[in-house]
Scaffold this motif. Structure first.
Motif, PDB file in Angstrom:
ATOM      1  N   VAL A  11       0.861  -1.185   0.000  1.00 29.99           N
ATOM      2  CA  VAL A  11       0.000   0.000   0.000  1.00 29.99           C
ATOM      3  C   VAL A  11       0.895   1.232   0.000  1.00 29.99           C
ATOM      4  O   VAL A  11       1.807   1.348   0.827  1.00 29.99           O
ATOM      5  CB  VAL A  11      -0.924   0.028   1.233  1.00 29.99           C
ATOM      6  CG1 VAL A  11      -1.677   1.351   1.315  1.00 29.99           C
ATOM      7  CG2 VAL A  11      -1.898  -1.136   1.187  1.00 29.99           C
ATOM      8  N   VAL A  12       0.664   2.118  -0.944  1.00 36.48           N
ATOM      9  CA  VAL A  12       1.414   3.369  -0.968  1.00 36.48           C
ATOM     10  C   VAL A  12       0.446   4.485  -0.589  1.00 36.48           C
ATOM     11  O   VAL A  12      -0.605   4.634  -1.212  1.00 36.48           O
ATOM     12  CB  VAL A  12       2.023   3.629  -2.363  1.00 36.48           C
ATOM     13  CG1 VAL A  12       2.715   4.982  -2.399  1.00 36.48           C
ATOM     14  CG2 VAL A  12       3.007   2.525  -2.727  1.00 36.48           C
ATOM     15  N   VAL A  13       0.790   5.231   0.426  1.00 33.35           N
ATOM     16  CA  VAL A  13      -0.080   6.312   0.878  1.00 33.35           C
ATOM     17  C   VAL A  13       0.442   7.635   0.330  1.00 33.35           C
ATOM     18  O   VAL A  13       1.596   7.984   0.567  1.00 33.35           O
ATOM     19  CB  VAL A  13      -0.126   6.373   2.416  1.00 33.35           C
ATOM     20  CG1 VAL A  13      -1.002   7.520   2.885  1.00 33.35           C
ATOM     21  CG2 VAL A  13      -0.625   5.054   2.979  1.00 33.35           C
ATOM     22  N   THR A  34      -1.590  -0.812  -4.080  1.00 34.47           N
ATOM     23  CA  THR A  34      -2.763   0.048  -3.962  1.00 34.47           C
ATOM     24  C   THR A  34      -2.265   1.432  -3.583  1.00 34.47           C
ATOM     25  O   THR A  34      -1.558   1.595  -2.593  1.00 34.47           O
ATOM     26  CB  THR A  34      -3.721  -0.451  -2.870  1.00 34.47           C
ATOM     27  OG1 THR A  34      -3.971  -1.832  -3.108  1.00 34.47           O
ATOM     28  CG2 THR A  34      -5.019   0.324  -2.903  1.00 34.47           C
TER      29      THR A  34
ATOM     30  N   LEU B  83      -7.606  -2.609   3.826  1.00 35.76           N
ATOM     31  CA  LEU B  83      -6.613  -3.262   2.975  1.00 35.76           C
ATOM     32  C   LEU B  83      -5.680  -4.095   3.850  1.00 35.76           C
ATOM     33  O   LEU B  83      -5.283  -3.648   4.930  1.00 35.76           O
ATOM     34  CB  LEU B  83      -5.789  -2.213   2.227  1.00 35.76           C
ATOM     35  CG  LEU B  83      -6.557  -1.197   1.386  1.00 35.76           C
ATOM     36  CD1 LEU B  83      -5.618  -0.093   0.919  1.00 35.76           C
ATOM     37  CD2 LEU B  83      -7.189  -1.883   0.186  1.00 35.76           C
ATOM     38  N   ALA B  85      -2.063  -5.513   3.884  1.00 37.09           N
ATOM     39  CA  ALA B  85      -0.839  -5.310   3.124  1.00 37.09           C
ATOM     40  C   ALA B  85       0.327  -6.049   3.744  1.00 37.09           C
ATOM     41  O   ALA B  85       0.339  -6.332   4.941  1.00 37.09           O
ATOM     42  CB  ALA B  85      -0.519  -3.822   3.054  1.00 37.09           C
ATOM     43  N   ALA B  87       3.283  -4.603   3.097  1.00 39.51           N
ATOM     44  CA  ALA B  87       4.137  -3.454   3.380  1.00 39.51           C
ATOM     45  C   ALA B  87       3.384  -2.176   3.053  1.00 39.51           C
ATOM     46  O   ALA B  87       2.498  -2.169   2.210  1.00 39.51           O
ATOM     47  CB  ALA B  87       5.415  -3.537   2.550  1.00 39.51           C
ATOM     48  N   VAL B  88       3.756  -1.112   3.734  1.00 39.24           N
ATOM     49  CA  VAL B  88       3.150   0.193   3.464  1.00 39.24           C
ATOM     50  C   VAL B  88       4.259   1.211   3.223  1.00 39.24           C
ATOM     51  O   VAL B  88       5.267   1.224   3.926  1.00 39.24           O
ATOM     52  CB  VAL B  88       2.288   0.673   4.645  1.00 39.24           C
ATOM     53  CG1 VAL B  88       1.601   1.982   4.308  1.00 39.24           C
ATOM     54  CG2 VAL B  88       1.248  -0.362   5.026  1.00 39.24           C
ATOM     55  N   VAL B  89       4.073   2.028   2.204  1.00 43.99           N
ATOM     56  CA  VAL B  89       4.997   3.129   1.970  1.00 43.99           C
ATOM     57  C   VAL B  89       4.225   4.420   2.221  1.00 43.99           C
ATOM     58  O   VAL B  89       3.227   4.684   1.560  1.00 43.99           O
ATOM     59  CB  VAL B  89       5.516   3.127   0.519  1.00 43.99           C
ATOM     60  CG1 VAL B  89       6.471   4.296   0.301  1.00 43.99           C
ATOM     61  CG2 VAL B  89       6.210   1.804   0.196  1.00 43.99           C
ATOM     62  N   PHE B  90       4.652   5.197   3.188  1.00 44.76           N
ATOM     63  CA  PHE B  90       4.001   6.474   3.468  1.00 44.76           C
ATOM     64  C   PHE B  90       4.758   7.576   2.743  1.00 44.76           C
ATOM     65  O   PHE B  90       5.977   7.697   2.881  1.00 44.76           O
ATOM     66  CB  PHE B  90       4.014   6.769   4.964  1.00 44.76           C
ATOM     67  CG  PHE B  90       3.148   5.846   5.764  1.00 44.76           C
ATOM     68  CD1 PHE B  90       1.770   5.956   5.713  1.00 44.76           C
ATOM     69  CD2 PHE B  90       3.711   4.870   6.565  1.00 44.76           C
ATOM     70  CE1 PHE B  90       0.962   5.106   6.461  1.00 44.76           C
ATOM     71  CE2 PHE B  90       2.920   4.022   7.324  1.00 44.76           C
ATOM     72  CZ  PHE B  90       1.534   4.139   7.262  1.00 44.76           C
ATOM     73  N   THR B  91       4.039   8.361   1.976  1.00 48.51           N
ATOM     74  CA  THR B  91       4.695   9.438   1.245  1.00 48.51           C
ATOM     75  C   THR B  91       3.883  10.705   1.401  1.00 48.51           C
ATOM     76  O   THR B  91       2.732  10.666   1.797  1.00 48.51           O
ATOM     77  CB  THR B  91       4.772   9.140  -0.264  1.00 48.51           C
ATOM     78  OG1 THR B  91       3.461   9.324  -0.817  1.00 48.51           O
ATOM     79  CG2 THR B  91       5.237   7.739  -0.539  1.00 48.51           C
ATOM     80  N   HIS B 266       1.760   8.036  11.205  1.00 49.39           N
ATOM     81  CA  HIS B 266       2.482   7.129  10.310  1.00 49.39           C
ATOM     82  C   HIS B 266       3.810   6.702  10.923  1.00 49.39           C
ATOM     83  O   HIS B 266       4.240   5.565  10.802  1.00 49.39           O
ATOM     84  CB  HIS B 266       2.743   7.800   8.954  1.00 49.39           C
ATOM     85  CG  HIS B 266       1.496   8.153   8.210  1.00 49.39           C
ATOM     86  ND1 HIS B 266       0.280   7.587   8.495  1.00 49.39           N
ATOM     87  CD2 HIS B 266       1.283   9.016   7.185  1.00 49.39           C
ATOM     88  CE1 HIS B 266      -0.638   8.090   7.677  1.00 49.39           C
ATOM     89  NE2 HIS B 266      -0.059   8.954   6.873  1.00 49.39           N
TER      90      HIS B 266
END
Ligand code: FAD
Ligand code: SF4
Ligand code: SF4
Ligand code: SF4
Lengths: 564, 783
Positions: A11-13, A34, B83, B85, B87-91, B266
């Motif tokens: 998941v990319v936020v 996502t 969701l 997941a 992994a999560v990428v916070f941007t 985050h």
């Protein structure tokens, strides 16, 4: 190469440059991605830019490239209009809960644009930084970049600015139609202390009111005061039925401090069917409303009325019951309270750090001074009073001193009037009432005789040359010293939370300003089940911000208490 | 968003605001009666009628009636999605400072005061002004523009005591754009020390400063006032001791970057910390400790430029992955027909060509299918789509080489290597010629730069990493984690000195850095060759044959990729009597003295930019100002009486390192700005002569002179370029195929570059570069 059915879920936020690029990279390496974006369109700031940098390629090209790649990638799913509500680790994975805002236009839309022709409502186009108008139904973001049609029930400026987002447009409209009862309901929906706020709220809403473009902002706060007073009158005439809380859940919750933050938490939780008890150190409710803000701005019966409304919901307030080193949060848990809110405010006055400050008698920090007067001691504190500081509490102290019959009240402020944080209308009122204000003046030394304050040496300040960090610092003008006589000095520099009531091993994360560290989106402290908000977290702020913090904490506490 | 001030409508409701009735002054004495008396009912009704009911959907139903598609759903509700997941990428791009908070800048009231973001919208060809720059007040063309820097940055009072990093460079590009659009325009930049970014930033600034249409003034802006009749703006500012006023047509506020509320939340999920400004820490210690699962990229970690954000993103994507899965199926097949030629008008404009330059193509037998204002926008894409048919490839004239190829291939279903883009450089000579040769290459089926060499042979999963510094180690660590085999080649006898130094500088755990290096050393996927050098690079099928020589003799490694991470080299000055032990030393020596508790020097002079920001080395080394300030502060903690003067050409600290500058100023460290390098009096060796920027000639004596020696990519870079065939850019850095698209890939297939070998970076960025390069390589290897 692993099994394609075992694709890694990523998941990319965030749909800005970095989010778009991260999504592409991960999907190119086979992940199933996502991409979650809060606004209705991808591209964030980059998409707004028309920049042509000396190296690299123009922003326009970069955004078109990244967005097109993302939108057409078989491995990327895009969720716009979605904000992250909660992220939690599960075994071996991460759960991301989202809130999706409705677009109110579905996939059947073929972008014909017919609706744009007829919509009579023209809000400002946020994407274009308000440089032009759009229609209430519109495509968000350039159509070309996968922008979607949606109906924005865009929040008016005033509502957006209000920390608790009262639907101002609605209640003002109701008032215009003479429908006061409905209007106060709209206010009450978000603000449990309407009569209080109708008087002392610094009304940030008015500072952004669009009417201000034309002449002056709508007097939003005065309108709120009117309907609140109307409600009080109705109540007193027995014509008002208070709302009914939800079914009793038989769960006890403790709230520490009966200030605006604590009262809001108790109010919200009571409505939800919990049983809140407020533990208050003093003999009166309201916190700073009662102890800090003077009566001439906020009559005490007004506070009592708003508090009575909350008590009617089933909230119990235990007065003269402070938390102490001997009566701690752990004791509250032991007594069966399932969650705790710490709304203890900010009561410790900061020192001025001026020579002689601790040497002489004749000092009264503004909070102590106001508290003494507000709890009933209306004796004259001195003949000549100096107040130091430029915030609202300094002005309140000065105007209070005038009312107590002090002969001379002087206010000293380090910078110029423009920088003064107090509300401008309060500064004017203070001057009218006879407070002498010295701008660009700073204390140098306290003068004393026989252990008592007799006056203060001050100096005028000016702003100096730029230093290496590009700042101009106020520097004393040499030879500009002057003396002011005084037998009482009231520093009103700033305050921070007084946490001396906590036992040694309290286990809370405390900031370097002595405030409680919390997760701002829930008000949760690091200790499970304990929340905080208001001045205890932010340091001295405003009533409406304390109410906002109360709402945030109450809703998180409700969720916490609803867990099996 | 700014308060909408451009469109004056709402003229229909004229009553003025009702004043709050108040208790008379004499009635207030000696009592606490309420002063404000409240509005009476009539006043309330009239006041409420003043509200404009600011605009949003009122549910009138007109659009519903008009919509044939029945696509409108008024009562659609907020929904929840969950969701799961790995992994999560916070941007984030961060948010922009709202200048309403600084009333003195009149942003709220004056039409011609705009933010730099509004400027971007105005000059955007896709924006509401169609790319023109106009004064909002009257729609006229501005002739004088002032940019005010650091609005919402570097200011303690608003809780943003850090440099937003990107705004200076944004201003430079906006100044140029204004000039390009309007021709006759004068630009004044009111700044508090300029901080360009990007390796070409310094050159760009020098050129701008020399231009006769610009003026750069170091100033603290006091206020902006609008003349209500003409909309002209008077800016009052303090430069030096004096206050000055100047009048401008347009004022652009270079607004800073701010954190957002979610960042903190985050951070918690990822076990990371936020700093006091609410951004997530990217201290080198944290970077080393970051595990797969949660990663951060972009301005969530502090203000980042686009280039940095892209690097962050590639690294974060790698952090979020483990191994590589099979690529997503995309039906891509080339037809047998002739390649098609399309031109992008915007791209041609930027290359200084117009479509007529391509007219010759017809004569060469290649027909241009069409020229579109923006080829990658909707109309352009549709046109290509509809005519692609059986074409075997696509030639695009006027875009950026290395930027859009992969996009066009995928959009139009072409296999890799079937799109040739001709950018500014390729179109330089005879554009027609360039087009026909591109067509020829595509028709003959031979490979473009992107085609994997020697299709068919298995690609090795071994990666050779050249250089055991910060970026090389970061890359090696990440490659090993992702499952590649790594051969790490280091020319010196030890490993990781720069990484450990960086950890010490950042106040991070040295053990962490040592542990990180140890884990690579111990890994059976990594081979480390110390005291070794690269001898040659050849190709064998899909792989590279990398020849290495060292203490253990010569060796040829068959590798799927080669990563050049050769890092930085210190400048060796001959203009100063520099030695590592005497009274004229470098910052590194000074640092170790200070760390050792030395307090023997009482007067210290630091000289910045030794060997940097001059004709031979026309870029800023990025690192030295930061190092000088932190060393000065460190030394003062040993010897609080030490008199330290920093001679500089404008202090460059970015982001949160601003703190070092404020700290140094507060501690009384002195600063003198110069234009021409200071001289040391030869006989004494400790007397420094310098002419300050204000024109004062100073002679300063000192016990110790500390030189901030430039970092450069190193003299060996040329040899490396010759060995590998990777071209160098105009500053001598290894070239990227495209800095914003594929920053780590060099123009040579299979060879990558990261860290200081590619662009000037500080340690943290070098580390992220290493991880990013590792990710880019994994994508190629499909391990
Ligand atoms: C002089 C002055 C003027 C102000 N004017 C305005 C204004 O015009 N408009 C505005 O919006 N804001 C104003 N403010 C600010 C505003 O009053 C505060 O921001 C607000 O009251 C904060 O609410 P709170 O609930 O966080 O804390 P508080 O209101 O301070 O409430 C904290 C409560 O906790 C209690 N408590 C503390 N310790 C303990 C303990 N150990 N155990 C039990 N109870 C404890 C306290 O007695 C108090 O009742 C003013 C503040 C001051 C000082
Ligand atoms: S979007 Fe709302 S206001 Fe606009 S036409 Fe549709 S229903 Fe009416
Ligand atoms: S006119 Fe003012 S009060 Fe009315 S909706 Fe607009 S901003 Fe709010
Ligand atoms: S980059 Fe830094 S110095 Fe330049 S304007 Fe922005 S905050 Fe100021």
């Amino acid at each position: 190469m692993s099994d394609p059915s075992a694709r890694r879920e990523v998941v990319v936020v965030g749909g800005g440059v970095s989010g778009l690029k991260a999504a592409i990279e991960a999907a190119d390496q086979g992940a199933s991605v996502t991409l979650v974006e809060e606004s209705p369109f991808l591209g964030d700031l980059l998409l707004k830019e028309g920049r042509i940098p000396p190296d690299g390629f123009p922003s326009l090209c970069l955004s078109s490239k990244l967005i097109n790649r993302v939108v057409h990638h078989p491995g990327i799913r895009v969720l716009t209009n979605s904000s992250v509500k909660r992220v939690s680790k599960t075994d071996g994975g991460i759960k991301v809960s989202l809130k999706r805002w409705p677009a109110r236009v579905n996939e059947a839309c073929n972008a014909c644009g017919e609706c744009l022709m007829v919509c009579p409502i023209k809000p400002y186009d946020r994407f274009n930084e308000g440089l032009m108008l759009r229609t209430a139904i519109d495509f968000a973001g350039p159509r070309d970049f996968g922008g979607i049609y949606n109906i924005e029930k865009e929040t008016p400026a005033c509502q957006e600015k209000c920390p608790v987002h009262i639907d101002i447009r609605k209640y003002v409209g109701l008032i215009a139609g003479g429908r006061y009862e409905e209007a106060i309901k709209v206010v009450r929906d978000k603000n449990p202390l309407p009569a209080v706020c109708g008087r002392i709220c610094p009304h940030p809403c008015e500072s952004v009111c669009n009417r201000g473009r034309q002449d002056e902002a709508v007097a939003i706060d005065a309108l709120k005061r009117f309907v609140s007073d109307y409600e009080i009158a109705q109540r007193q005439a027995g014509k008002f039925v208070p709302p009914k809380p939800k079914k009793d859940r038989k769960i006890k919750v403790a709230v520490v401090g009966a200030g605006p933050a604590g009262l809001t938490v108790a109010h919200d939780l009571a409505l939800e069917g919990f049983r809140p008890t407020i533990f208050e150190a003093e003999s009166v409710p309201g916190g700073m409303l009662h102890l800090g803000i003077p009566e001439y701005r906020l009559p005490r019966d007004i506070i009592m009325n708003d508090v009575a409304y909350i008590e009617d919901l089933g909230v119990e307030i235990k007065y003269n019951t402070p938390l102490t080193k001997k009566f701690t949060v752990d004791d509250l848990f032991k007594q069966g309270y399932k969650a705790i809110f710490m709304g203890v405010g900010a009561y410790e006055g900061l020192k001025m750090r001026v020579e002689g400050e601790d040497e002489y008698e004749g000092f009264l920090d503004c909070i102590k001074f106001l508290k003494r007067v507000n709890l009933g001691d209306k004796s004259k504190p001195g003949d000549k009073v100096i107040v130091i500081g430029g915030g609202n509490s300094a002005i309140d102290s000065a105007r209070t001193a005038i009312r107590l019959g002090c002969d001379e009240v002087t206010l000293l402020y380090r910078r110029s009037r423009k920088e003064m944080p107090a509300n401008s209308w309060e500064i004017d009122a203070a001057a009218e009432e006879g407070v002498k204000i010295h701008y660009l003046a700073a204390p140098v030394k306290i003068l004393g005789k026989q252990g008592k304050v007799v006056g203060m040496k001050c100096t005028r300040m000016r702003l100096g040359k730029l230093d290496a960090s590009g700042r101009r610092r106020p520097i004393p003008i040499e030879g500009s010293e002057f003396e002011v006589e005084a037998d009482l000095i009231v520093p009103a520099v700033s305050q921070r939370p007084d946490i001396s009531f906590l036992p040694e091993e309290h286990g809370f994360e405390i900031s370097r300003w002595n405030s409680f560290e919390v997760d701002t989106s829930t008000g949760a402290t690091n200790r499970p089940g304990i929340y905080s908000g208001g001045d205890a977290v932010t340091g001295p702020a405003t009533v409406i911000e304390a109410i906002q913090a109360g709402h945030i904490a109450a809703s998180a506490m409700k969720e916490y208490l609803s867990q099996p | 968003m700014k308060k909408p001030k451009y469109i004056s409508e709402f003229r229909d409701i004229p009553t003025p605001r009702h004043k709050m009735p108040e208790l008379e002054l004499d009635e207030r004495q000696g009592n606490f009666n309420e002063v404000e008396l409240g509005l009476k009912e009539e006043a309330v009704l009239a006041e409420a009628a003043r509200c404009l009911s600011c605009r949003r959907c009122i549910g009138c139903g007109l659009c519903l009636a008009e919509c044939d598609q029945e696509a409108i759903v008024y009562d659609e509700k907020v929904s929840s999605v969950t969701l799961e997941a790995d992994a999560v990428v916070f941007t984030s791009d961060g948010q922009v400072f709202n200048p309403d908070r600084k009333e003195e800048l009149a942003y709220c009231d004056a039409a011609n005061v705009i933010t730099s973001i509004e400027f971007e919208r105005m000059v955007s060809p896709a924006g509401p002004f169609g790319g023109y720059l106009l004064k909002p007040f009257d729609g006229d063309v501005p002739r004088t523009i002032a940019f005010i820097q650091c609005v919402g940055s570097r200011e303690e009072a608003i809780g943003a005591d850090y440099c937003s990093t990107v705004c200076c460079s944004r201003t430079f590009s906006q100044a140029r754009q204004a000039r390009d659009l309007l021709g006759d325009v004068k630009v004044t930049v009111l700044h508090r020390g300029l901080r360009p970014i990007g390796k070409l930033g310094e050159k760009d600034l020098v050129a701008l400063k020399e231009a006769d249409w610009t003026e750069f003034t170091e100033a603290a802006v006091i206020g902006v006032e609008e003349d209500p009749a003409s909309g002209k703006l008077t800016v009052t500012y303090a430069a030096g001791e004096d206050e000055t006023s100047d009048t401008f047509d347009l004022v652009v506020l270079a607004v800073g970057v701010q954190s957002m509320r979610d960042f903190k939340r985050h951070a918690r999920v990822g076990g990371a910390q936020t700093n006091k400004f609410g951004f997530i820490s990217r201290n080198i210690g944290d970077l080393m400790a970051r595990q797969a699962g949660v990663a951060f990229a972009g301005s969530i970690t502090g203000p980042r430029s686009d280039e940095d954000a892209v690097v962050d993103a590639i690294a974060a994507a790698s952090w979020s992955l483990e191994g590589v899965s099979e690529p997503w199926p995309e039906g891509r097949e080339a037809g047998k027909g002739k390649p098609l030629v399309f031109a992008c008008k915007y791209g041609l404009d930027l290359a200084g060509k117009d479509a007529s330059a391509l007219a010759g193509m017809d004569g060469n037998g290649a027909g241009a299918e069409g020229t579109y204002p923006f080829l990658c926008y909707k109309e352009g894409r549709a046109a290509i789509s509809s005519s692609i048919g059986e074409a075997s490839g696509l030639v695009i004239a006027g875009c950026h080489r290395g930027s859009h190829e992969d996009l066009f291939e995928r959009l139009f279903g072409l296999p890799p290597g079937r799109v040739a883009i001709l950018g500014k450089d390729e179109l330089e000579g005879d554009p027609g010629e360039a087009v026909s040769s591109a067509i020829e290459t595509l028709s003959s089926g031979s490979a473009s730069a992107d085609t994997p060499v020697g299709e068919g042979t298995a690609r090795s999963s071994t990666v050779v990493v050249l250089g055991g510094g910060t970026s090389g180690l970061a890359a090696a660590g990440e490659l090993v984690r992702r499952g590649a085999d790594v051969v790490l080649i280091e020319k010196s006898a030890g490993l990781g000195k720069t990484l450990i130094d960086a950890a010490i500088d950042a106040g991070a755990d040295v053990d962490k850095a040592e542990g990180f290096i140890e884990s690579i050393r111990k890994s059976d996927k990594a081979t480390i060759l110390l005291s070794s050098t690269l001898e040659a690079v050849d190709r064998t099928g899909a792989n590279l044959a990398v020849k290495v020589s060292g203490s253990a003799g010569e060796k040829v490694i068959e590798a799927g990729a080669l990563l050049l991470a050769t890092g930085a080299e210190l400048y060796a000055p001959d203009e100063y009597p520099y030695s590592t032990a005497g009274t004229v030393i470098g910052q590194a020596e000074f640092r170790s003295r200070a760390m050792g508790g030395d307090k023997s020097s009482n007067t210290i002079i630091m000289i910045q930019c030794v060997g940097a920001r001059n004709a031979e080395h026309p870029y800023c080394s990025i690192y030295c100002c930061k190092q000088a300030l932190s060393n000065a502060i460190l030394y003062r903690s040993n010897n609080p009486e030490a008199d330290i003067t920093i001679l500089h050409k404008g202090i460059r600290v970015y982001g949160f390192d601003e703190e070092l500058l404020t700290g140094a100023v507060e501690q009384g460290i002195k600063f003198v700005e110069f234009d021409d390098p200071p001289e040391l009096e030869a006989e004494a060796g400790v007397v420094v002569k310098v002419r300050s920027r204000d024109g004062e000639d100073l002679k300063l004596s000192a016990d110790l002179v500390v030189l901030s020696l430039a970092h450069s990519h190193g003299k060996a870079q040329k040899g490396l370029a010759d060995l590998t065939g990777v071209a160098l850019d105009e500053l001598g850095f290894l070239m990227s195929r495209n800095t914003l698209s594929t920053p780590f890939a060099t123009p040579v297939e299979g060879i990558y570059a990261c860290g200081f070998a590619r662009r000037p970076v500080i340690a943290e960025d070098a580390f992220v570069e290493g991880v990013g390069a590792a990710g880019a390589i994994c994508a190629r290897l499909e391990i």
